[in-house]
Design an enzyme around this catalytic site. Structure first.
Site, mmCIF file in Angstrom:
data_model
loop_
_atom_site.group_PDB
_atom_site.id
_atom_site.type_symbol
_atom_site.label_atom_id
_atom_site.label_comp_id
_atom_site.label_asym_id
_atom_site.label_seq_id
_atom_site.Cartn_x
_atom_site.Cartn_y
_atom_site.Cartn_z
ATOM 1 N N GLU A 135 2.914 -7.234 -12.501
ATOM 2 C CA GLU A 135 1.428 -6.726 -13.220
ATOM 3 C C GLU A 135 1.413 -5.440 -13.996
ATOM 4 O O GLU A 135 0.892 -5.608 -15.819
ATOM 5 C CB GLU A 135 1.214 -5.102 -12.167
ATOM 6 N N SER A 161 -7.272 3.330 -3.741
ATOM 7 C CA SER A 161 -8.670 3.521 -4.103
ATOM 8 C C SER A 161 -10.129 3.787 -2.897
ATOM 9 O O SER A 161 -10.374 4.459 -3.016
ATOM 10 C CB SER A 161 -9.258 2.468 -5.347
ATOM 11 N N HIS A 197 23.320 -15.988 1.801
ATOM 12 C CA HIS A 197 23.387 -17.329 2.808
ATOM 13 C C HIS A 197 22.567 -18.488 2.248
ATOM 14 O O HIS A 197 21.903 -19.427 3.341
ATOM 15 C CB HIS A 197 23.349 -17.068 4.296
ATOM 16 N N SER A 252 -4.440 3.426 1.332
ATOM 17 C CA SER A 252 -5.038 3.051 -0.062
ATOM 18 C C SER A 252 -5.985 4.247 -0.973
ATOM 19 O O SER A 252 -6.637 4.598 -0.905
ATOM 20 C CB SER A 252 -6.514 2.170 0.563
ATOM 21 N N GLY A 307 0.668 -1.607 -4.975
ATOM 22 C CA GLY A 307 0.936 -0.634 -5.744
ATOM 23 C C GLY A 307 0.736 0.748 -4.184
ATOM 24 O O GLY A 307 1.609 2.002 -4.085
ATOM 25 N N SER A 308 0.331 0.535 -2.921
ATOM 26 C CA SER A 308 0.237 1.293 -2.483
ATOM 27 C C SER A 308 0.948 1.152 -0.812
ATOM 28 O O SER A 308 1.946 1.454 -0.417
ATOM 29 C CB SER A 308 -1.538 1.618 -1.594
ATOM 30 N N ARG A 360 -0.446 1.081 -9.115
ATOM 31 C CA ARG A 360 0.670 0.610 -9.137
ATOM 32 C C ARG A 360 1.094 2.887 -9.517
ATOM 33 O O ARG A 360 2.454 2.718 -9.946
ATOM 34 C CB ARG A 360 0.758 -0.388 -9.865
ATOM 35 N N THR A 391 -9.488 -0.798 -0.760
ATOM 36 C CA THR A 391 -8.939 -2.084 -0.467
ATOM 37 C C THR A 391 -8.991 -3.461 0.806
ATOM 38 O O THR A 391 -8.987 -2.249 1.985
ATOM 39 C CB THR A 391 -7.447 -2.464 -1.066
ATOM 40 N N LYS A 414 -11.549 -10.306 -6.355
ATOM 41 C CA LYS A 414 -12.182 -8.869 -6.177
ATOM 42 C C LYS A 414 -13.866 -9.851 -6.352
ATOM 43 O O LYS A 414 -14.708 -8.970 -5.178
ATOM 44 C CB LYS A 414 -11.966 -7.768 -6.676
HETATM 45 O O1 LIG Z 1 -3.782 0.935 -3.903
HETATM 46 P P1 LIG Z 1 -4.775 0.319 -3.714
HETATM 47 O O2 LIG Z 1 -6.568 0.587 -4.247
HETATM 48 O O3 LIG Z 1 -5.845 0.530 -1.910
HETATM 49 O O4 LIG Z 1 -5.346 -0.388 -4.147
HETATM 50 C C1 LIG Z 1 -3.968 -2.151 -3.859
HETATM 51 C C2 LIG Z 1 -4.113 -2.939 -4.792
HETATM 52 O O5 LIG Z 1 -4.854 -3.016 -5.430
HETATM 53 C C3 LIG Z 1 -6.214 -3.937 -6.115
HETATM 54 O O6 LIG Z 1 -5.075 -5.556 -6.069
HETATM 55 C C4 LIG Z 1 -5.144 -3.404 -7.885
HETATM 56 O O7 LIG Z 1 -5.315 -4.335 -8.333
HETATM 57 C C5 LIG Z 1 -3.153 -3.033 -7.382
HETATM 58 O O8 LIG Z 1 -2.913 -3.060 -8.506
HETATM 59 C C6 LIG Z 1 -3.418 -2.704 -6.186
HETATM 60 O O9 LIG Z 1 -1.656 -2.362 -5.896
#
Ligand SMILES: O=P(O)(O)OC[C@H]1O[C@H](O)[C@H](O)[C@@H](O)[C@@H]1O
Length: 352
Positions: A238, A109, A254, A107, A65-66, A159, A112, A345
């Site tokens: 998702e 969070s 193509h 990111s 999502g990022s 996302r 990631t 994860k």
């Molecule tokens: O944006 P971030 O925190 O780096 O996350 C990036 C991705 O990490 C994980 O896979 C989440 O489950 C995804 O939904 C998200 O888009």
């Protein structure tokens, strides 16, 4: 559906949980517009200083999502940006990255691992780094090494926070002289468009979801909107828990259009009409619609509103988000849960 809780207490609990999950995602999708406003306020207070080194290329690292924010903004600026822009979704960066590169790590969070590894790589190559995050290890990394970074409000599924990465990335490109001067105004116009068309967007999304349900969907648009087709695929994956694929015109003419020779009613098509394709690509688009219609009865064409690719993208992102939620709802799915990603994860965190 009315439930008799005494007879089916577990079923009732599960349905209540799904209802809650649906309401949360509904609220988060609804908030796309207010997130844009908030993100624009954050952008207005963020200042990025020009790198002292000459910048010869720009790399945006981010996942999911990022990462999609990077892909979309890279396309928004491609006609004005004087240096190549690459969006990377992996642990390491291409060999061309050096002290003349600007690497933006995005990111939500801030935690990631692919993005964090890629930024370590950027650091070791002497690149200029800018971070976008809500905190986490990315904020620590930038703080520790003196890199510029912008913090956005956190706590939601990444996302659902696309407005923040789109706006912050656009602002970085703008301030450093790589984006068209109107980019933030265009985003704001896109926000106004979705505000004034909210009811129509939701009812179109509902209609389209009814048509696409129970099929594997192929999403197509002109190549300038590849990022939007990928966003659609990601949201159908998702939020709707559906397999989906995407391709763009003219490249799909193509190869993939030949593949449609083996297409049938297991599939549906979602064509994104943006009314800005070159005459030859529009002809290709129309023929592709016709040809896929001869293979499946479910070929939907959605049209973007807006005057520019940025405005159209904002409109389409919102419309597609609603389609993904309604697809989930039609099969009583949980649009929030991403258990398999959490499992991945956890497994990867065991590797020392
Ligand atoms: O944006 P971030 O925190 O780096 O996350 C990036 C991705 O990490 C994980 O896979 C989440 O489950 C995804 O939904 C998200 O888009």
């Amino acid at each position: 559906m009315r439930l008799e809780s005494k007879k089916f207490p577990l079923l009732e609990k599960a349905l209540l949980y799904l209802q809650t999950s649906k309401s949360i995602m509904e609220k988060l999708i609804q908030e796309f517009s207010s997130n844009i406003s908030e993100a624009l306020k954050i952008a207005a207070g963020a200042t990025f200083t020009k790198p002292t080194q000459e910048i010869r290329n720009i790399v945006i690292c981010g996942m999911g999502g990022s990462g999609i924010g990077g892909r979309i903004v890279a396309q928004w600026v491609q006609n004005t940006c004087s240096v190549p822009v690459l969006s990377v979704q992996d642990y390491s960066l291409p060999a061309f990255v050096n002290k003349h590169s600007l690497v933006i790590g995005s990111s939500y969070s801030g935690n990631t691992e692919e993005t964090l590894f890629a930024l370590e790589d950027a650091k070791s190559k002497g690149a200029t780094i800018i971070g976008i995050c809500s905190g986490g290890s990315l904020a620590e990394f930038c703080k520790t090494h003196g890199y510029q970074y912008v913090v956005v409000p956190g706590g939601n599924p990444p996302r659902t926070a696309l407005a923040f990465s789109l706006v912050q990335l656009s602002n970085i490109f703008l301030q450093l002289g790589y984006a068209q001067s109107t980019i933030l105004d265009e985003i704001s116009n896109g926000k106004n468009l979705i505000d004034s068309n909210q009811a129509a967007i939701k009812s179109e999304a509902m209609r389209v979801a009814h048509e696409l349900q129970k099929r594997t969907v192929a999403v197509y648009a002109g190549s300038e909107y590849e990022g939007i087709t990928i966003r659609a695929k990601q949201q159908f994956n998702e939020n709707s828990k559906e397999l989906c694929w995407q391709h763009v015109i003219p490249e799909m003419n193509h190869n993939e259009l030949v593949g449609w020779g083996g297409g049938d009613k297991r599939y549906a098509c979602l064509f994104i009409q943006t009314n800005d394709l070159s005459m030859r690509n529009q002809k290709r688009f129309d023929i592709s619609v016709e040809r896929t219609k001869s293979k499946t009865d479910k070929v939907e064409v959605i049209s973007a509103k807006g005057a520019t690719p940025v405005e159209k993208s904002i409109y389409l992102i919102h419309l597609i988000d609603w389609i993904s939620l309604y697809l989930s709802d039609l099969k009583h799915g949980d649009p929030i849960e991403i258990e398999i990603i959490d499992y991945l994860k956890a497994e990867l965190s065991k590797i020392k």
